[in-house]
Write an enzyme that holds these catalytic residues in place. Structure first.
Site, short mmCIF file in Angstrom:
data_model
loop_
_atom_site.label_atom_id
_atom_site.label_comp_id
_atom_site.label_asym_id
_atom_site.label_seq_id
_atom_site.Cartn_x
_atom_site.Cartn_y
_atom_site.Cartn_z
N HIS A 1 0.84 -1.19 0.00
CA HIS A 1 0.00 0.00 0.00
C HIS A 1 0.87 1.24 0.00
CE1 HIS A 1 -3.59 -2.34 1.89
NE2 HIS A 1 -3.34 -2.67 0.64
N THR A 2 0.29 2.36 -0.43
CA THR A 2 1.05 3.61 -0.47
C THR A 2 1.42 4.05 0.95
OG1 THR A 2 -0.32 4.20 -2.35
CG2 THR A 2 1.05 5.93 -1.42
N GLN A 3 2.71 4.20 1.20
CA GLN A 3 3.18 4.68 2.50
C GLN A 3 3.47 6.17 2.46
OE1 GLN A 3 3.37 2.59 5.18
NE2 GLN A 3 2.54 1.00 3.85
N SER A 4 3.78 6.67 1.25
CA SER A 4 4.03 8.10 1.07
C SER A 4 3.85 8.42 -0.40
CB SER A 4 5.45 8.43 1.52
OG SER A 4 6.38 7.73 0.72
N TRP B 1 -3.49 9.31 -1.92
CA TRP B 1 -2.76 10.38 -1.24
C TRP B 1 -3.01 11.74 -1.88
CZ3 TRP B 1 0.35 7.71 2.47
CH2 TRP B 1 0.86 8.56 3.47
#
Lengths: 259, 263
Positions: A31-34, A138
């Site tokens: 998953h997108t962490q940043s 994000w």
């Protein structure tokens, strides 16, 4: 419709074919962490009979100004403009989601259309669903248009599913640099009635300039849209005018100079 | 000896091109007690005759509110109407939650139409044994739709379905021109008169056997939520009607004065 998916991939004849071995094909799905490639501020103001919204055309890769022609405003239904801050690939995903929603809604062809308020509710739900899956999109979004009563509508939504509304809104660095300036023009909802389109556009352009002066992830090429009940005036290749860097001389403490 | 071989399921056509199971389902609608619906430029009204199975039992529910902006009246199998109304409630709620938008009536009606039609196309399924009148308002104004077990739906100016509904329809057809300009009170009175026309000789409308629902645009264009009048609340509407038992032909001459109550 704004093309957010223009071909921005490095040309094979110049850079050679893309080396896919950099992409991990095995291992768990991450998953997108940043965010990776990012857009900076989006700013918007309500005025007497509409909303002005703007964002620059830069997509940064960290501190690198990687893409300089990325359009971060998209229209929906000729009545709504959505401004995207944050991850550009997630913006492109949301763009596809919105396009398929547009097709689904238009197919009925029954005279019912989603307005800006409906879209904002929907997008906030999509964002909140994804954050609840621990896989956030994000982005920080501003949605500008009109509500059920045809009155100007402006609202915010972000990767957590947080939403709020105000007569002036800004994401990212704009929240610190542009928002105070815009609030000086439109301090509250009652002031909106007094603001002309010209005054609102001038204030937004001023803010874009301040952001270019002071936000290191910004660009002097930007998009600006005016949304009224009569439609949208979207300009995607605006250039900041009348820049003056004279103030730069007096800045101390950030460079190599001693005093 | 001469048994019908073409009515075992809803997927088989008879040589004459009929689907008997669908026709039987339409008969079930005709067994239900009558419901009437009308629309004006500002309001939509449902009026229904409730039946009780026996003297000591309660009356069968005929009108169901689905959301703030619309509701249904049913004729036929109440349990099938419950399935459809639960589905509509879910759809309406989902529209409200995901878009903050009251579901457009045209779309909710199309979705139950599609659902009912697929039932006539799959082996082992059966058509719904219920007809509905859907009344409500959305951004395009007040609407009335008719729904049939075949999956057919259509928008109506006025409509009556259920037992002996033909006489009610005759009344509606004869007074059609007056509906568009009618106010809320006048529209309900027309509904009650149509209902009365379909009543058998020995029956009349009482607070026990009558249900009324009203939805419309009120002052300053604001929506008045779907409101159901049942039991004691119906008496106001029944008393508004001056005439007793209707004259069958149903010309709206009597009781005109009584209609001028609110303006």
């Amino acid at each position: 419709m704004t093309n957010l998916e223009g071909n921005q991939q490095p040309r094979d004849d110049i850079y050679g074919p893309y080396d896919a071995s950099f992409l991990q094909s095995s291992g768990p799905n991450q998953h997108t962490q940043s965010p990776v490639v990012t857009g900076t501020s989006v700013i918007a103001v309500k005025f007497k009979n509409g909303v002005v919204i703007a964002a620059d055309n830069l997509a940064s890769y960290g501190s690198l100004a990687r893409f300089t022609d990325v359009k971060r405003l998209r229209t929906f239904n000729e009545t709504t403009v959505i401004g995207f801050g944050g991850d550009v690939s997630d913006m492109q995903y949301l763009d596809r989601v919105l396009s398929s929603l547009d097709i689904k809604e238009s197919y009925a062809d029954d005279g019912h259309h989603l307005n800006a308020k409906n879209l904002h509710t929907y997008l906030a739900k999509v964002l909140y669903k994804r954050r609840s899956d621990f896989n956030p999109l994000w982005n920080q979004l501003l949605v500008a248009g009109t509500d059920d009563e045809g009155k100007p509508f402006l609202s915010f939504a972000d990767l957590l599913g947080t939403t709020f509304s105000a007569p002036t809104l800004a994401t990212g660095f704009g929240a610190h640099l542009a928002q105070p300036l815009l609030r000086r023009l439109v301090p509250d909802e009652s002031a909106v009635e007094e603001i002309t389109q010209e005054a609102a556009v001038a204030a937004v352009k001023d803010c874009m300039k301040v952001l270019f002066y002071r936000d290191a992830r910004s660009l002097d090429a930007y998009s600006i849209a005016v949304v009224t009940k009569d439609g949208i005036d979207l300009r995607e290749d605006e250039k900041l005018e009348a820049q003056s860097w004279a103030f730069a001389e007096s800045i101390r403490g950030y460079g190599t100079q001693v005093n | 000896m001469f048994r019908n071989n073409y009515d075992n399921d809803s997927v088989t056509f008879s040589p004459q091109g009929r689907i008997f199971q669908v026709e039987y389902a339409q008969e079930a609608v005709k067994q239900g007690s009558v419901v009437v619906g009308l629309v004006s430029k500002t309001h939509a009204v449902l009026v229904a005759l409730k039946r009780n199975a026996e003297e000591l039992s309660s009356y069968q529910k005929k009108i169901i509110g689905i959301d703030d902006h619309f509701g249904i009246a049913l004729a036929g199998l109440a349990s099938d109407a419950r399935v459809l109304s639960n589905f509509m409630k879910q759809q309406a709620l989902s529209s409200k939650l995901t878009y903050g938008r009251a579901i457009p009536l045209e779309r909710i009606v199309a979705s139950i139409g599609d659902r009912a039609q697929t039932n006539t196309q799959h082996y082992g399924k059966r058509p719904y044994g219920v007809g509905l009148l859907i009344a409500g308002i959305d951004v395009t104004g007040p609407h009335l739709y008719e729904f049939q077990p075949s999956g057919m739906t259509q928008e109506m100016v006025a409509c009556a379905i259920g037992a002996r509904s033909q006489t009610a329809r005759t009344y509606l057809e004869r007074n059609l021109d007056e509906f568009a300009g009618a106010n809320k009170e006048q529209l309900v009175q027309h509904g009650l008169k149509a209902l009365k026309n379909s009543l058998p000789q020995d029956k009349e409308l009482t607070i026990d056997n009558t249900t009324i629902a009203v939805i419309g645009v009120g002052k300053e264009g604001k929506m008045e939520n779907f409101k159901l009048y049942d039991g004691q609340d119906v008496s106001v509407w029944l008393e508004m009607d001056s005439g007793g038992k209707s004259d069958g032909a149903g010309r709206a001459t009597e009781g005109e004065a009584a209609m001028e109550i609110d303006s």
